[in-house]
Structures are given as C-alpha cells and as structure tokens.
Design a protein around this motif. Structure first.
Motif, PDB file in Angstrom:
ATOM      1  N   GLY B  27      33.223  33.875  46.039  1.00 14.16           N
ATOM      2  CA  GLY B  27      32.324  34.402  45.011  1.00 14.16           C
ATOM      3  C   GLY B  27      31.840  35.796  45.361  1.00 14.16           C
ATOM      4  O   GLY B  27      31.827  36.703  44.526  1.00 14.16           O
ATOM      5  N   ALA B  31      32.866  39.461  43.615  1.00 12.07           N
ATOM      6  CA  ALA B  31      31.846  40.401  43.137  1.00 12.07           C
ATOM      7  C   ALA B  31      32.119  41.794  43.701  1.00 12.07           C
ATOM      8  O   ALA B  31      31.989  42.807  43.004  1.00 12.07           O
ATOM      9  CB  ALA B  31      30.455  39.921  43.546  1.00 12.07           C
ATOM     10  N   CYS B  75      27.444  43.453  39.904  1.00 12.61           N
ATOM     11  CA  CYS B  75      28.449  42.978  40.873  1.00 12.61           C
ATOM     12  C   CYS B  75      27.973  43.212  42.307  1.00 12.61           C
ATOM     13  O   CYS B  75      28.060  42.306  43.150  1.00 12.61           O
ATOM     14  CB  CYS B  75      29.787  43.689  40.661  1.00 12.61           C
ATOM     15  N   PRO B 121      28.473  33.955  40.722  1.00  8.32           N
ATOM     16  CA  PRO B 121      29.801  34.194  40.135  1.00  8.32           C
ATOM     17  C   PRO B 121      29.777  34.238  38.603  1.00  8.32           C
ATOM     18  O   PRO B 121      30.549  34.974  37.989  1.00  8.32           O
ATOM     19  CB  PRO B 121      30.674  33.039  40.663  1.00  8.32           C
ATOM     20  N   THR B 124      28.654  37.694  37.764  1.00  5.56           N
ATOM     21  CA  THR B 124      29.776  38.623  37.982  1.00  5.56           C
ATOM     22  C   THR B 124      30.743  38.525  36.810  1.00  5.56           C
ATOM     23  O   THR B 124      31.157  39.535  36.231  1.00  5.56           O
ATOM     24  CB  THR B 124      30.532  38.268  39.291  1.00  5.56           C
ATOM     25  N   ALA B 164      35.866  35.215  40.039  1.00  2.00           N
ATOM     26  CA  ALA B 164      34.526  34.697  39.724  1.00  2.00           C
ATOM     27  C   ALA B 164      34.658  33.387  38.948  1.00  2.00           C
ATOM     28  O   ALA B 164      33.945  32.417  39.213  1.00  2.00           O
ATOM     29  CB  ALA B 164      33.736  35.731  38.927  1.00  2.00           C
TER      30      ALA B 164
END
Lengths: 214, 214
Positions: B27, B31, B75, B121, B124, B164
């Motif tokens: 995750g 990002a 992010c 996630p 993101t 993500a």
C-alpha cells in the motif's frame, strides 16, 4: 548535484522531479519505480526464507531473492545515472553552432550523448525484464500471506519496464546510427512482449487469490 | 518509526520495504509510485506555464497542475499513513484470545483496524483515479518536448491505481461489514475501468508521438 538522490530525502527527489528542472525525468523515475517493485518481491521472499513451513522451497526462494535484489541494485543505480546522463545531452545541445566546424562537433556530441543517455533506461528495462519470470515464480514460492505484495511487485515492475521503454524510444527517435537503432528496437519489442505477458499472468493469479480471501 | 519515511533517505525506505518487516508494504509503495507518476505530469506542466509559446493554454495548464499536485500530496501522505495503519492491524491480531470476552474484543479490534488500514490505499486509489483525465489532458496541453514524461506519468499512475486497488481488496477480503464491502467493491470496479481506459489512451497517444520523433 553532489549527493546521489537515492541517499537523499524522498521529499527532495519528488520536489526536484516535479519542478521545471530537466532532471530527474521519466528515465530516473521509472528506475525508481522498478526499485520499489523489486522491494515487494524481496519482502515476500524475506518472509519465506528461514521459516520451517517453507523449508522445501528455501533454496528456490534464496535464488529468486538474489536475482531480484540484483535487479533492484541496477534500478537504484539508474535513478542517479539517468540524471547524470541527461546532463550530458543538455550540455551537447548547448554547444556553439556558428560555423560548419562547430555544427559538426555539436552534432557528433549530441549523438554521443544520446547513446549515453539511452543506457540507463535500457539497463533498467533489461534488469526488470530479466526478473519478470522470477517475480512470477514468487506466486508459487513465497509465503502466501504476502501474495498481494507479489502482485504489487509485478504491477510496478511492469510500469518500470514500460516507462523505461518509452525513455529508450525517445532517444532512439533522434539517434542516427541505424544499426544500433534497429537492434535496440528489436530487443525491446521482443522482451516487452515476453515480460508483459509474465507481469499480467502474475497480476491475474494474485487477483484471483486475493478475491478468494486466500 | 519516529521520522516520516518521505522525509528520510530513499535508500532507507527501499531497504525497509525489502526487509522482513511487515511495513512499508504494497500500500505504501503504491502510494509512492503514485507520487512519482504525478511528478512527471507536474514537470511537463511546469515546462509549459510561463512560456510565451504556450500562453493560450496557460490557464488550463495551471488548473491541471493544481489538481495533479494535490493528488501527489495525497499520495505522499499515504506513503506514511499506510505504514501507521498497518501497525494497528498487527497490534489487533496480537491481542489475547484466551476467553470468549477476549476473542470478541480481538475480533472487533481487527475489524476496526482493517477498516482503518483500507483507507490509505483507498485514498491513493481515489486521488490517482481523480486525476487520470487531467493526465490525459496533458497530452494536448503540455509542452510537446516533455511528451514522454506525460506518458511516464500515465504509466505510473496506472500502476499506483492497480497496486492500491489490490491493497484495498486484500482488506475487503477480511472485512465482515457486507454493506461497506459491496459499496467499496462497486466503486473501485467502476473507477478502475474508467481510469485504466484513460491511462491506456494516454500511453498510446504518447507512444505514437514518440515513434514519430515528435
């Protein structure tokens, strides 16, 4: 740049990449994405090696880890090598071109710098393509608790491959050495096809396992 | 972890990600790839804004830059938020389960931690999906000298989205709140389809232009 970007703060690299400086550009960033992808396969293997439960695949896991770590080292080096090489191209384009002599020298310098600049993304491409089968093998070998990380490795390896390829191609478009251009085009076309299939297969297998709640 | 990873050396982040520590995992890395992708679109726009040649698209370029920079900020924040959230899941799984009372408390804590862990996630994913059209628009708006960087932005944005998504799905597989699971599944399915089409369109357009030597 005195310090290597990989040794400096991520924040600084991101700011410089986003700014109106010519580098870091797409070649460097794609090398970084390659390194990030490799770490996820390495992590999955590091949660496999040394565990009783996975003793039967221990040797295989170690071999995969060794190959993937080596590919990461290449990618990490290309993060900064790409920045340096790009500087050479800029310098060559900045050469004087008042006389025919100068024009000739400038053209030769540009051609030489473009060849140099193509090398880091080509090395990233080769390193990532070279371990795509190893990443695929992690689906069967690595600790199943880390299956999604193997999928993430394949996803980012694919992106690094495609990003590096685009940066090789942008150099090929300006290179006049037609034998070199043809050889590199042939190599990246074939290798892309092979590697992308493996990346997609890995992603698909992982998605199925994740959907099944393992 | 006392210092945020984005403020520390890239090398350290990569080493920790590759090691047998539970985090940074897929995750966080996805990002980071999202942030890297955004920087390439930002760079292309920063080489457009303020140049006489592109004065007609200046306002459009500024609007795109603002949206894409905001997505990068999200992010970047998720690089570290994902690491923290993962810590909560590990802590919940480590709770005692000797009595029925303890088991009940542990299950509730795990479910709560999984919801928290899904958020970075998902954020993101939403941030990247939300600017895929903006990245596509860069093909027409940004300085054509940076066309390959726009392609690299689309490639890495796509990878961040897919990485993500996989990390959202791994949480969904264990979540028991079926209404939440259904709503998130529906959202990521629809948004993925839309965003992946845009990413592929961008990649294809850029590849054509690069092959033509611009």
């Amino acid at each position: 740049m005195t310090q290597a970007y990989v040794e400096g703060p991520m924040q600084e690299y991101l700011e410089d990449a986003a700014s109106n400086r010519p580098a870091p550009g797409g070649g460097s960033v794609s090398a970084m994405v390659g390194a990030l992808g490799m770490t996820m396969a390495e992590m999955a293997l590091n949660f496999t090696i040394g565990k009783k439960k996975f003793v039967e695949v221990e040797e295989k896991a170690k071999a995969l880890l060794s190959a993937i770590s080596e590919a990461r080292a290449t990618c990490q080096a290309c993060v900064d090598r790409d920045v340096s090489a790009y500087g050479e191209v800029s310098a060559a384009y900045g050469m004087p071109r008042a006389t025919d002599e100068e024009k000739k020298a400038r053209t030769a310098a540009i051609q030489s710098a473009l060849k140099t600049a193509m090398q880091p993304p080509l090395d990233t491409f080769r390193a990532v393509a070279g371990v795509m089968q190893a990443i695929r093998d992690c689906v069967d070998v690595a600790n199943p608790n880390l299956i999604s990380d193997v999928g993430v490795a394949a996803i980012h390896a694919r992106a690094a491959l495609e990003g590096a390829r685009l940066n090789v191609e942008i150099n090929l478009a300006y290179l006049k050495d037609s034998d070199l251009v043809a050889a590199v085009r042939d190599e990246i076309e074939k290798e892309s096809n092979r590697a992308l299939k493996l990346a997609e297969e890995t992603h698909r297998l992982v998605t199925c396992r994740v959907a099944g709640g393992e």
